[in-house]
Design an enzyme around this catalytic site. Structure first.
Site, PDB file in Angstrom:
ATOM      1  CG  ASP A  80      -2.091  -0.928   1.090  1.00 17.29           C
ATOM      2  OD1 ASP A  80      -2.175  -1.634   0.063  1.00 17.29           O
ATOM      3  OD2 ASP A  80      -2.931  -0.968   2.010  1.00 17.29           O
ATOM      4  CG  HIS A 229       1.473  -0.193   5.007  1.00 14.42           C
ATOM      5  ND1 HIS A 229       0.952  -1.285   5.643  1.00 14.42           N
ATOM      6  CD2 HIS A 229       0.417   0.591   4.641  1.00 14.42           C
ATOM      7  CE1 HIS A 229      -0.374  -1.175   5.683  1.00 14.42           C
ATOM      8  NE2 HIS A 229      -0.722  -0.049   5.085  1.00 14.42           N
TER       9      HIS A 229
END
Length: 264
Positions: A80, A229
């Site tokens: 992400d 992430h």
């Protein structure tokens, strides 16, 4: 008019109003959400589960996925990218060296500020997915607004990279409801959740590459959709070792385009 007649007339009027409101009010299916995606973690290679979360049938209905084929030792690496924290270039270096495909879910902020990294992602064979333009709670916005959010990311990424197709969506913070699933499916998206993750997004609570390595490798399981992430220093530093360990256990890294499976 006596009191009994007044009561009967009033009651009939109230019943009529109630029926009118019931007919005109929007019909929401039971269990329509909103939901925050969650799952029972994998331990010692056992499969994770969403059976206890109450939304499995809803995900199935709308073609969403959270893991691949549980009978195959395949892994799907996803990141992400809400904003850039200086580590994505190194992550791409590692993926290139190790020959591992990944999907990067990007927001509007990332699209506006990181054109060169987006170009590099597509040039090196990775997929860019949709993480919405402004990172809203998609369960709390209208169909029109959600459509605008998703279309804008797709359009701007295409302008920068030439990637005309955008097939995968990860909703911000894993929040969703039946409307967001239905609208995004209508727009051609597969909602991709995850079956392997840890709290790596807090840049003020990084605990070192070994911590990332252990958190990821202890959750490996067949068909895992790995959520990391890219803002995490720990992930960037541990990624090469994670890939090597997974391969030593017989896992193969695959693209989301190779998944070809429905929710188990």
């Amino acid at each position: 008019m006596n009191k009994c007649r007044v009561f009967r007339v009033t009651s009939i009027a109230m019943l009529g109003l109630a029926l009118l409101l019931a007919v005109s009010a929007p019909i929401m299916a039971e269990g329509s959400g909103p939901f925050h995606f969650g799952f029972k973690r994998s331990v010692n290679g056992k499969l994770p589960s969403i059976d206890q979360e109450g939304f499995k049938e809803l995900l199935k209905k709308h073609g969403a996925v959270f893991m691949g084929d549980p009978a195959k030792k395949e892994l799907y690496l996803t990141f992400d990218n809400g904003y850039e924290n200086g580590y994505t270039s190194g992550i791409l270096d590692t993926l290139k060296t190790k020959k591992v495909p990944a999907t990067f879910f990007v927001t509007g902020h990332y699209v506006k500020t990181q054109a060169e990294l987006l170009k590099r992602m597509t040039a090196e064979g990775h997929i860019i997915g949709n993480h919405s333009w402004s990172h809203p709670d998609v369960s709390a916005i209208s169909e029109e607004k959600l459509t605008e959010e998703l279309n804008r990311v797709k359009t701007e990424v295409a302008k920068i990279t030439g990637q005309q197709e955008m097939k995968y969506l990860r909703t911000p913070r894993g929040i969703f409801n039946e409307r967001s699933l239905a609208v995004s499916k209508k727009l051609g998206y597969t909602n991709v959740f995850w079956s392997l993750a840890y709290m790596d997004w807090n840049v003020k609570a990084q605990r070192g590459a070994q911590h990332a390595y252990e958190k990821v490798t202890t959750q490996l399981h067949p068909g895992a959709v790995m959520l990391l992430h890219s803002i995490s220093r720990d992930n960037a530093e541990a990624l090469g070792r994670i890939i090597d360990e997974a391969r030593s256990q017989g896992y193969e890294f695959k693209s989301l385009d190779d998944m070809g499976t429905k929710l188990p």
